[in-house]
Design a protein around this motif. Sequence first.
Motif, short mmCIF file in Angstrom:
data_model
loop_
_atom_site.label_atom_id
_atom_site.label_comp_id
_atom_site.label_asym_id
_atom_site.label_seq_id
_atom_site.Cartn_x
_atom_site.Cartn_y
_atom_site.Cartn_z
N MET A 116 46.92 23.87 32.22
CA MET A 116 47.40 24.60 33.32
C MET A 116 46.46 24.76 34.54
O MET A 116 46.48 25.39 35.33
CB MET A 116 47.70 25.86 32.78
N GLU A 117 45.32 24.16 34.71
CA GLU A 117 44.15 24.04 35.29
C GLU A 117 44.32 22.97 36.45
O GLU A 117 43.79 23.13 37.73
CB GLU A 117 42.96 24.26 34.76
N ARG A 122 53.00 21.13 38.20
CA ARG A 122 53.04 22.45 39.09
C ARG A 122 54.34 23.14 38.72
O ARG A 122 54.19 24.41 38.19
CB ARG A 122 52.51 22.57 40.35
N ARG A 125 54.16 25.07 35.38
CA ARG A 125 53.13 26.13 35.25
C ARG A 125 53.73 27.30 36.05
O ARG A 125 53.41 28.47 35.61
CB ARG A 125 51.90 25.64 36.13
N LEU A 129 53.70 30.57 33.66
CA LEU A 129 52.70 31.62 34.05
C LEU A 129 53.01 32.45 35.19
O LEU A 129 52.20 33.14 35.63
CB LEU A 129 51.45 30.70 34.32
N ALA A 133 48.96 33.21 38.62
CA ALA A 133 48.40 33.43 37.43
C ALA A 133 46.91 33.43 37.70
O ALA A 133 46.51 32.83 38.70
CB ALA A 133 48.91 32.09 36.52
N ARG A 138 45.31 30.85 33.07
CA ARG A 138 45.52 29.29 33.21
C ARG A 138 44.55 28.74 32.07
O ARG A 138 44.89 27.58 31.62
CB ARG A 138 45.24 28.87 34.64
N ARG A 139 43.32 29.11 32.00
CA ARG A 139 42.61 28.50 31.18
C ARG A 139 42.75 28.73 29.80
O ARG A 139 42.83 28.03 28.82
CB ARG A 139 41.02 29.30 31.31
N THR A 141 45.83 29.02 28.52
CA THR A 141 47.05 28.18 28.26
C THR A 141 46.85 26.75 28.39
O THR A 141 47.57 25.85 28.56
CB THR A 141 48.14 28.73 29.07
N SER A 142 45.49 26.25 28.65
CA SER A 142 44.97 25.01 28.64
C SER A 142 44.59 24.45 27.40
O SER A 142 43.77 25.13 26.69
CB SER A 142 44.04 24.75 29.87
#
Length: 220
Positions: A116-117, A122, A125, A129, A133, A138-139, A141-142
């Motif tokens: 998600m980074e 997109r 995401r 998020l 977000a 984002r981190r 959920t990566s």
Amino acid sequence: PVTASAAGASSVHMIVLPGGGYAEHAPHEAEPIADWLGQIGVPASVFRYPLHTRHPVPLEALRAEITRRRADGAQRIGLIGFSAGGHLAGLAALTPGATPDQAVQFAVLGYAITSMETETYRPARLILLGEDASPELRRSTSLDALVTPGSPPFFIWHTAEDPYVPPEHAYRLATALAAGGVPHAVHVFAHGPHSLGLARGAGQTELWTTLAETWIHEQV
């Protein structure tokens, strides 16, 4: 042909998570996948997780489904997800805080969103998020950020030509799994678009099911 042992088949269950960018459930990544798993001797069911909702609602729903399947007698739970469904499968397999009843023993990801980074994909995401977000959300959920040495094994496949979810997503997760010493298999095929499903008639990429069949039977 059914190649899984009767004992193994009775104690394992795979949950199929179709893709669709967290906005829909792609039909060709649902029942056809469960049917294929049944043909190779692995009991499976499709789970249509909540759409158009924020994290962690889909994850919580999937964890409840895992708990339900385990209560029905499945000792080992495997997940197979595609695109956004692959992202959700990875979240369930890797996010800390799962109870023993929610544990995932192995996961198969097809052209999955893993990060998600990045700016791809997109739209998924934004649904999951939101527009604003934080970098921390984002981190967290990566998938590559969630790997630990205790993570379950992964089978990852992708195509190098995927325009929607580039193979960078597969490489990011694979690099993290390798760094953590987590058992994994990675197959990036030269040709094919996004959203191939079983990839019947897609040339060499069609081999993913043969490769995955062998790998899944090693897990069960």
